[in-house]
Scaffold this motif. Structure first.
Motif, mmCIF file in Angstrom:
data_model
loop_
_atom_site.group_PDB
_atom_site.id
_atom_site.type_symbol
_atom_site.label_atom_id
_atom_site.label_comp_id
_atom_site.label_asym_id
_atom_site.label_seq_id
_atom_site.Cartn_x
_atom_site.Cartn_y
_atom_site.Cartn_z
ATOM 1 N N GLN A 220 29.404 18.773 6.718
ATOM 2 C CA GLN A 220 29.975 17.490 6.335
ATOM 3 C C GLN A 220 28.883 16.430 6.179
ATOM 4 O OE1 GLN A 220 32.693 16.832 5.132
ATOM 5 N NE2 GLN A 220 33.401 14.770 5.580
ATOM 6 N N LYS A 258 31.944 22.767 0.431
ATOM 7 C CA LYS A 258 33.269 22.406 0.945
ATOM 8 C C LYS A 258 34.040 23.648 1.390
ATOM 9 C CE LYS A 258 33.789 18.121 -1.736
ATOM 10 N NZ LYS A 258 34.551 17.431 -2.807
ATOM 11 N N SER A 294 35.184 10.847 4.420
ATOM 12 C CA SER A 294 35.230 11.545 3.129
ATOM 13 C C SER A 294 36.410 11.052 2.306
ATOM 14 C CB SER A 294 35.319 13.040 3.340
ATOM 15 O OG SER A 294 36.472 13.374 4.065
#
Length: 294
Positions: A220, A258, A294
């Motif tokens: 992340q 991701k 995000s």
């Protein structure tokens, strides 16, 4: 996060901040050194590691006051690592948590000593903890030295430096982050379970969950260095690309990174389910970390 877990996390963060602000009150320390230690320790931060330890203890029904000194010690170690990571010889960063890094606020020598002092003070915090047995103190100290030392975080930092300007594999990248980031997270969940007198198989499952959390956390971070908001993050974005660092998006592409992150999120959930804490504040907080900013 839900309102309930959000309130609980904020409550724990406030408690940790207050205790960290008081941690040197009774100590006779050089005033400038104390100022530099407190600056980095209290200048901000999300307190993820100590909060994880407290939430783990909570999930197993343990009084958090018992584990709090160990959680504070962990945050001292983490803060020391950030001070040293920011130094000119390492990442050479000017800002941390939206404020000047320690060596920019003070000077390089003071920053090195402040980091050294926070590391060693962490062991004092555990050894003086009143709610722990002698055996619990020994184990907590032993594991903290392992996860933060040459076989843990420091070793990961060395690998990270040695891999600069080279093309590394995905396995090598995971090795770096398992050591550099993951080991302190493992300590958080491991000690929360150990100090709650959980059986070995539960402690081991929590360690596996934490290892997956660490890789989720790092992926992340890599993603946010590309698409993150500088104001929300408190630091510049785009530095990984500028410095040609090996990252998950570089190796896998943004969408691949991701997907890799989701793999570790799923593994975290699986391990937490094995320990019976999937429907707790701990699990909610852990899952929320994978989507921060995000």
């Amino acid at each position: 996060m839900t309102d309930t877990i959000d309130e609980q996390v904020n409550q724990y963060k406030t408690m940790i901040d207050q205790r960290l602000g008081q941690v040197f009150d009774a100590e006779t320390i050089n005033p400038r050194l104390k100022q530099a230690m407190r600056y980095s320790l209290t200048v901000g931060g999300k307190r993820v590691r100590p909060i994880l330890m407290l939430l783990t203890a909570e999930a197993f029904g343990t009084d958090i006051e018992k584990v709090l000194p160990v959680a504070l010690a962990l945050e001292c170690v983490h803060t020391y690592s950030l001070i040293h990571d920011d130094l000119p010889a390492m990442d050479d960063d000017d800002y941390r948590r939206g404020e000047l890094t320690n060596h920019k606020k003070f000077d390089e020598a003071t920053a090195i000593l402040a980091g050294d002092a926070l590391l060693t003070y962490s062991f004092q915090l555990i050894s003086e903890a009143k709610g722990l047995t002698a055996d619990e103190k020994v184990h907590a100290l032993k594991r903290l030295s392992e996860v933060s030392g040459p076989s843990g975080m420091v070793g990961g930092q060395m690998y990270d430096l040695s891999y600069e300007d080279t093309n590394i594999t995905l396995n090598q990248l995971e090795q770096v982050h398992d050591l550099k980031t993951g080991q302190l997270l493992i300590y958080a969940l491991e000690m929360g379970a150990f100090l709650s007198h959980q059986p070995l198989e539960v402690v081991d499952a929590m360690k596996r969950a934490a290892a997956a959390i660490g890789l989720t956390f790092q992926i992340q971070d890599d993603i946010l260095d590309i698409i993150g908001d500088e104001q929300a993050l408190g630091k510049k974005v785009g530095s990984d690309v500028l410095n040609d660092k090996s990252t998950y998006p570089k190796l896998l592409g943004l969408e691949g990174a991701k997907k890799e992150k989701q793999k570790f999120v799923d593994e975290t959930k699986h391990q937490l389910e094995l320990t019976g804490v999937l429907n707790t504040n701990l699990a909610q907080f852990v899952i929320s970390l994978s989507d921060r900013f995000s």
